[in-house]
Design a protein around this motif. Structure first.
Motif, PDB file in Angstrom:
ATOM      1  N   THR A 204       0.815  -1.215   0.000  1.00  0.00           N
ATOM      2  CA  THR A 204       0.000   0.000   0.000  1.00  0.00           C
ATOM      3  C   THR A 204       0.848   1.264   0.000  1.00  0.00           C
ATOM      4  O   THR A 204       0.540   2.228  -0.704  1.00  0.00           O
ATOM      5  CB  THR A 204      -0.935  -0.004   1.228  1.00  0.00           C
ATOM      6  N   VAL A 222      -6.538   5.752  -1.253  1.00  0.00           N
ATOM      7  CA  VAL A 222      -5.627   5.283  -0.201  1.00  0.00           C
ATOM      8  C   VAL A 222      -5.254   6.438   0.713  1.00  0.00           C
ATOM      9  O   VAL A 222      -5.274   6.315   1.950  1.00  0.00           O
ATOM     10  CB  VAL A 222      -4.367   4.653  -0.824  1.00  0.00           C
ATOM     11  N   ALA A 305      -6.079  -1.928  -0.403  1.00  0.00           N
ATOM     12  CA  ALA A 305      -5.338  -1.149   0.587  1.00  0.00           C
ATOM     13  C   ALA A 305      -5.261  -1.948   1.882  1.00  0.00           C
ATOM     14  O   ALA A 305      -6.224  -2.619   2.262  1.00  0.00           O
ATOM     15  CB  ALA A 305      -5.998   0.205   0.855  1.00  0.00           C
TER      16      ALA A 305
END
Length: 345
Positions: A204, A222, A305
């Motif tokens: 991520t 994100v 994520a």
């Protein structure tokens, strides 16, 4: 960043892999293309090109671009258990023709595939979700174990937290161990090294960089998300075996499930195209995430994520991400918040 600073967190695994700092790029399918992998390598980390189920032709194109962009080592990430046997064979053959000397695998351990790689003298890094799979990987001949916790984004194989899993595996193996899942900062890196691991793997944190091949909308989601905005679900399962769960940022698809996030059968899900990637259809409920080249209903696609998303507040270059993590980890060690017992001297 000063070389001496980086030496403070240089581990034996760094020497094995040929990198400067103990930070690995996860081989995210579609996202970890050559531009991101080269940026991570040139910044001192060790990347994996995400070539899951990709054609040998694309692998050749990506590897050649990678080799033109950096002379530093890297791995190619494949998932044998989720790839047609004929395609996997062609992928591996292509990699060897291109001089690849390290492979990163995930999901179930296939001993015959590991043995094939080892017989050619290449390194095998195997990501696992349980201590049992770690033992299988070690028995098969893997060189490095990557312990993926339930906090991780994307496909998640186990159901144990990353540090709890890592500690369990460390009690059973002498192989170098990498912690993966929910780690986005230097404090997480320092904690992993303090535990006895020799590196961390991040997905991520690198997805939200300029060089990643993820769509700009995915990167922004994100940045805007907190860890508790993510959910673990197997609704996005087309193209993968039944029960293959993923961690994504909750969206209109997961919101309609009424809390029933797991237990979906891919054979009972419709194949409705909702997006396109260079003319190729992307189905609702598929594992395809929105890439730079994707158009259509991006919100309804899986925006992967991990729970470390809450610690990512901006999109930066991969080099900046690594520099920030290293600086913070070294400061943590110097400030006495962790010791450096696993650091190479």
């Amino acid at each position: 960043m000063a070389i001496e600073t980086r030496k403070q967190i240089h581990t034996p695994l760094c020497s094995l892999l040929g990198c400067e700092v103990p930070i690995l790029l996860a081989g995210m399918g579609g996202v970890a293309r050559w531009e991101l992998a080269a940026a991570v390598a040139n910044a001192g980390g060790f990347p994996a090109l995400g070539m899951v189920r990709e054609s040998p032709e694309l692998i050749a194109s990506e590897v050649k671009a990678m080799q033109a962009a950096t002379d530093r080592p890297f791995a190619v990430n494949l998932i044998p258990a989720a790839t047609d046997t004929a395609l996997l064979d062609a992928q591996i053959n292509q990699c060897f023709e291109l001089g690849i000397t390290a492979f990163s695998f995930f999901w179930d351990v296939l001993p015959d595939v590991v043995a094939r790689i080892k017989n050619e003298g290449a390194l095998v890094l195997h990501q696992v979700g349980t201590a049992e799979q770690a033992q299988r990987a070690e028995d098969a001949g893997a060189d490095v174990i990557i312990a993926q916790g339930i906090e991780a984004g994307g496909h998640v194989h186990g159901r144990t937290g990353s540090f709890a899993l890592a500690e369990t595996i460390l009690q059973r193996t002498k192989l170098p161990l990498v912690v993966s899942g929910g780690i986005s900062t230097g404090k997480g890196l320092a904690s992993a090294l303090e535990l006895g691991a020799q590196a961390v793997q991040c997905g991520t944190a690198f997805l939200a960089t300029y060089e990643s091949f993820a769509h700009a909308d995915h990167k922004q989601r994100v940045v805007d998300a907190d860890g508790d905005d993510t959910v673990l679900t197997d609704i996005f399962v087309l193209n993968w075996p039944k029960g293959a769960a993923v961690r994504v940022i909750a969206n209109s698809i997961t919101d309609t499930l009424g809390g029933v996030l797991l237990g979906h059968d891919p054979d009972k899900l419709p194949r409705d195209p909702i997006a396109w990637d260079d003319g190729q259809e992307r189905y609702r409920f598929s594992t395809d995430s929105p890439l730079r080249t994707t158009t259509g209903d991006l919100e309804a696609m899986p925006n992967y994520a991990g729970q470390g998303a809450g610690l990512i507040r901006n999109v930066v270059s991969a080099g900046t991400r690594i520099e920030q993590m290293v600086t913070e980890a070294v400061a943590c060690f110097d400030g006495g918040c962790a010791s450096s017992k696993s650091v190479e001297t």
